[in-house]
Write an enzyme that holds these catalytic residues in place. Structure first.
Site, PDB file in Angstrom:
ATOM      1  N   GLY A  78       0.815  -1.221   0.000  1.00 18.82           N
ATOM      2  CA  GLY A  78       0.000   0.000   0.000  1.00 18.82           C
ATOM      3  C   GLY A  78       0.848   1.271   0.000  1.00 18.82           C
ATOM      4  O   GLY A  78       1.950   1.292   0.547  1.00 18.82           O
ATOM      5  N   ARG A 142       1.201  -5.619  -5.007  1.00 19.63           N
ATOM      6  CA  ARG A 142       1.166  -6.525  -3.856  1.00 19.63           C
ATOM      7  C   ARG A 142       1.642  -7.949  -4.162  1.00 19.63           C
ATOM      8  O   ARG A 142       1.452  -8.846  -3.355  1.00 19.63           O
ATOM      9  CB  ARG A 142      -0.253  -6.568  -3.290  1.00 19.63           C
ATOM     10  CG  ARG A 142      -0.680  -5.287  -2.581  1.00 19.63           C
ATOM     11  CD  ARG A 142      -1.859  -5.537  -1.668  1.00 19.63           C
ATOM     12  NE  ARG A 142      -2.316  -4.316  -1.028  1.00 19.63           N
ATOM     13  CZ  ARG A 142      -1.787  -3.807   0.088  1.00 19.63           C
ATOM     14  NH1 ARG A 142      -0.772  -4.413   0.665  1.00 19.63           N
ATOM     15  NH2 ARG A 142      -2.271  -2.694   0.605  1.00 19.63           N
ATOM     16  N   ASP A 173       5.671  -7.893   5.815  1.00 28.21           N
ATOM     17  CA  ASP A 173       5.764  -9.058   4.935  1.00 28.21           C
ATOM     18  C   ASP A 173       6.785  -8.840   3.820  1.00 28.21           C
ATOM     19  O   ASP A 173       7.583  -9.733   3.524  1.00 28.21           O
ATOM     20  CB  ASP A 173       4.400  -9.375   4.301  1.00 28.21           C
ATOM     21  CG  ASP A 173       3.472 -10.031   5.315  1.00 28.21           C
ATOM     22  OD1 ASP A 173       3.974 -10.563   6.333  1.00 28.21           O
ATOM     23  OD2 ASP A 173       2.238 -10.008   5.104  1.00 28.21           O
ATOM     24  N   LYS A 199       8.088   0.728   5.532  1.00 27.68           N
ATOM     25  CA  LYS A 199       6.966   1.529   5.037  1.00 27.68           C
ATOM     26  C   LYS A 199       5.636   0.961   5.498  1.00 27.68           C
ATOM     27  O   LYS A 199       5.479  -0.242   5.511  1.00 27.68           O
ATOM     28  CB  LYS A 199       7.003   1.515   3.507  1.00 27.68           C
ATOM     29  CG  LYS A 199       5.797   2.072   2.836  1.00 27.68           C
ATOM     30  CD  LYS A 199       5.138   1.078   1.867  1.00 27.68           C
ATOM     31  CE  LYS A 199       4.393  -0.023   2.555  1.00 27.68           C
ATOM     32  NZ  LYS A 199       3.522  -0.822   1.687  1.00 27.68           N
ATOM     33  N   THR A 200       4.719   1.725   5.924  1.00 28.18           N
ATOM     34  CA  THR A 200       3.290   1.441   6.002  1.00 28.18           C
ATOM     35  C   THR A 200       2.606   2.490   6.874  1.00 28.18           C
ATOM     36  O   THR A 200       3.103   2.821   7.960  1.00 28.18           O
ATOM     37  CB  THR A 200       2.909   0.038   6.523  1.00 28.18           C
ATOM     38  OG1 THR A 200       1.485  -0.037   6.609  1.00 28.18           O
ATOM     39  CG2 THR A 200       3.499  -0.328   7.884  1.00 28.18           C
ATOM     40  N   ASP A 202       0.093   1.951   8.424  1.00 25.16           N
ATOM     41  CA  ASP A 202      -0.518   1.240   9.550  1.00 25.16           C
ATOM     42  C   ASP A 202       0.296   1.362  10.852  1.00 25.16           C
ATOM     43  O   ASP A 202      -0.238   1.128  11.932  1.00 25.16           O
ATOM     44  CB  ASP A 202      -0.685  -0.251   9.218  1.00 25.16           C
ATOM     45  CG  ASP A 202      -1.584  -0.475   8.015  1.00 25.16           C
ATOM     46  OD1 ASP A 202      -2.223   0.491   7.567  1.00 25.16           O
ATOM     47  OD2 ASP A 202      -1.642  -1.615   7.531  1.00 25.16           O
TER      48      ASP A 202
HETATM   49  P1  FBP Z   1       0.440  -1.897   3.584  1.00 27.23           P
HETATM   50  O1  FBP Z   1       0.439  -2.729   4.824  1.00 27.23           O
HETATM   51  O2  FBP Z   1       0.792  -2.664   2.376  1.00 27.23           O
HETATM   52  O3  FBP Z   1       1.282  -0.666   3.757  1.00 27.23           O
HETATM   53  O4  FBP Z   1      -1.064  -1.383   3.323  1.00 27.23           O
HETATM   54  C1  FBP Z   1      -1.726  -0.544   4.184  1.00 27.23           C
HETATM   55  C2  FBP Z   1      -3.195  -0.411   3.855  1.00 27.23           C
HETATM   56  O5  FBP Z   1      -3.461   0.953   3.568  1.00 27.23           O
HETATM   57  C3  FBP Z   1      -4.096  -0.905   4.984  1.00 27.23           C
HETATM   58  O6  FBP Z   1      -4.271   0.068   5.979  1.00 27.23           O
HETATM   59  C4  FBP Z   1      -5.361  -1.270   4.241  1.00 27.23           C
HETATM   60  O7  FBP Z   1      -6.114  -2.240   4.931  1.00 27.23           O
HETATM   61  C5  FBP Z   1      -4.845  -1.810   2.943  1.00 27.23           C
HETATM   62  O8  FBP Z   1      -3.588  -1.178   2.722  1.00 27.23           O
HETATM   63  C6  FBP Z   1      -5.765  -1.574   1.781  1.00 27.23           C
HETATM   64  O9  FBP Z   1      -5.281  -2.258   0.685  1.00 27.23           O
HETATM   65  P2  FBP Z   1      -5.542  -1.876  -0.826  1.00 27.23           P
HETATM   66  O10 FBP Z   1      -4.632  -0.748  -1.166  1.00 27.23           O
HETATM   67  O11 FBP Z   1      -5.116  -3.101  -1.562  1.00 27.23           O
HETATM   68  O12 FBP Z   1      -6.967  -1.518  -0.983  1.00 27.23           O
END
Ligand code: FBP
Length: 548
Positions: A78, A142, A173, A199-200, A202
């Site tokens: 993400g 992803r 991951d 990175k994230t 979250d």
């Molecule tokens: P990452 O863990 O890959 O950084 O993603 C974070 C995130 O924004 C989460 O908070 C959310 O649940 C998810 O990605 C949403 O995924 P997508 O971009 O595939 O809709």
């Protein structure tokens, strides 16, 4: 490309960097390290990259690099604000190692490496993206990099481009996979170093050596700005309860940080719900009681923050989802031919009495989402479940029951919101712009020092940037063994909200007051220019964690 006035002004921003990254640097190595647990198993799985020391950059009188280096970079997962600055930091770092170094970006995430899709990132391109949000410079994806076949396919293009180091910018991951890749390339003497960057949005990739994942700061500030605006609206008309779901996957770090910034009436923390074995009913009652209490004081309005992953953390809902997923996986065809209007009754009749009762009590839309939205592994995609609507509706129902009993005398009108994508590509705050550039520049330093299997680490970030500590942490140090898809695997330990941690404790000590006495804070938009106390402050979470 048409640019906004802010974009033009921001392009000239010079990220602040630790003083140890300025001028010539060298590395200082600490003692050998251990993984957080399962040491023997992880050592066995990573014979070439286990036990390496923590690295710190220190000033030197000689330059580190003598010859040019070709480096590849991948954005994985993400989006998170600041990714472009990591890439700019890598670019400047490898150019400082040697002016003829080159940087290649693999397109749309790890798949670019496997499918050999890439572009050279030249100075002109990098300059277009400095201090901007988004991952659009090369795109992200992803695809999981995990099989030997993928690693070998990737090596073909790395060899063709004479790339001797790869930087993977990703979450827990992706960095776990970066470590597996580093180990594999080392074991076959491929001559390719692999470095990870945390990175994230979250905020769940953090530990003793990684203070925060990049993007968390900006994303939380964007969400807090809009929640603050909603709170002011709410406090002006005094007629709505706002149910606000916040991204963050499993962990509630974003919800907690936003709560610390805006002081809402209610914030649910999934980790606490799980620890106290609360049912959905308990969560509903908790919210309804605060609504009723506020109504007694004539306050028929308020704000409720809800972490995205809540539903998975309610033990009874988790059981329901597990049984439902299992049932649907085995009866997909049978379920498909049931008329839409009869589906709910059908499911209710197939589940165990306990799960059936919970399922029957759910609002129509949520019940449907639980049966329809599956990811490729057959799991319910919890992020698609409208938990904010679920809570708003169920609290409404509970209050109606209480009205009949005379337990609630007030009005209850709701508005629902979901904030996630709005913050992931925002222009990075000064903190993220500086942090990300430093992470990228540090990654280049680790490459210059010949390291592999390390994550770029920048610490002490509540101090002025010049005092930040830059270096590298062996990725194996952050690993433990966990069950994934029925198998024990070495993975970077995910950091959920700690209920004995200082940020949660601060929240806990204040929430009852915030619930009853309206004490909203309105953080306003991120400021990029102005006094440091307005523009450069890290998250409340970091400030509280680092208060000695
Ligand atoms: P990452 O863990 O890959 O950084 O993603 C974070 C995130 O924004 C989460 O908070 C959310 O649940 C998810 O990605 C949403 O995924 P997508 O971009 O595939 O809709």
């Amino acid at each position: 490309m048409t640019k906004s006035a802010l974009q033009i002004a921001r392009a000239a921003y010079q990220p602040k960097v630790p003083k140890t990254l300025k001028g010539n640097v060298t590395i200082e190595e600490g003692a050998p390290t251990q993984s957080v647990s399962d040491q023997e198993e992880i050592k066995r799985l990573f014979p070439n990259t286990y036990g390496m020391p923590i690295i710190k950059f220190i000033p030197s009188d000689k330059p580190m690099g003598e010859k040019p280096v070709n480096v590849g970079v991948i954005l994985s997962g993400g989006q998170a604000p600041g990714g472009h600055n990591v890439i700019a930091g890598i670019f400047d770092g490898i150019k400082d190692l040697h002016k003829d170094s080159r940087l290649y970006g693999f397109i749309l995430g790890p798949e670019g490496l496997i499918k050999h899709r890439y572009m050279e990132l030249t100075a002109e391109i990098i300059d277009e993206y400095r201090n901007t949000g988004g991952f659009d410079i090369i795109g992200s994806g992803r695809t999981k990099l995990e099989s030997k076949a993928q690693f070998d396919k990737g090596l073909e293009i790395l060899k063709e481009l004479n790339i001797s180091a790869l930087v993977i910018i990703g979450g827990d991951d992706s960095n776990t996979n970066a470590c597996v890749l580093a180990e594999y390339y080392k074991s076959i003497n491929a001559g390719v170093q692999v470095i990870g960057c945390p990175k994230t949005i979250d905020g769940d990739l953090k530990n003793e050596m990684i203070e925060t994942s990049f993007g968390f700061d900006t994303a939380c500030k964007v969400y807090s700005e809009v929640i603050g605006n909603i709170q002011r609206d709410c406090n002006s008309s005094r007629k709505y309860w706002h149910f606000i779901k916040l991204m963050g996957r499993s962990a509630s770090h974003i919800a907690l940080e936003c709560a610390l910034q805006v002081q809402p009436n209610i914030c649910i923390i999934s980790e606490e719900v799980e620890a106290q074995n609360q049912s959905l009913d308990d969560v509903i009652n908790y919210v309804a009681e605060i609504v009723a209490k506020r109504a007694e004081n004539g306050n028929n309005y308020g704000t409720v923050l809800i972490p995205e992953g809540l539903i998975e953390f309610i033990p009874a809902m988790k059981k329901l989802i597990a049984e439902l997923s299992d049932y649907l996986a085995h009866h997909e065809e049978e379920f498909k031919i049931i008329k839409r209007s009869a589906q709910r009754e059908y499911i209710t009749s197939k589940l165990s009495p306990e799960n059936s009762a919970i399922y029957a009590s759910l609002p129509e839309a949520v019940a449907r989402q639980l049966t329809l939205d599956r990811d490729p592994h057959g799991n319910v995609q919890v992020s698609l479940i409208e938990t904010e609507k679920l809570l708003a509706e169920m609290v409404g129902k509970r209050l109606k029951e209480w009205t009949k009993k005379g337990k609630f005398v007030g009005k209850f009108a709701t508005q629902v919101h979901f904030f996630g994508y709005e913050g992931r590509c925002a222009a990075p705050s000064n903190y993220d712009a500086d942090y990300c550039y430093s992470l990228g520049y540090t990654a280049a330093g680790l490459i210059g020092a010949g390291k592999t299997g390390y994550m770029s680490s920048v610490r002490n970030t509540t101090a002025p940037a010049s005092e930040w500590i830059a270096g590298g942490v062996p990725i194996t140090m952050m690993m433990n063994m966990e069950r994934r898809h029925g198998e024990m695997k070495p993975v970077i330990q995910k950091a959920l909200v700690k209920l004995d941690g200082a940020p949660f404790k601060v929240f806990d000590s204040k929430r009852n007051n915030w619930a009853i006495n309206t004490d909203y804070v309105y953080p306003g938009p991120i400021q990029y220019f102005g006094p440091t106390e307005v523009c450069d402050q890290p998250t409340k979470t970091l400030q509280i964690e680092q208060t000695k």
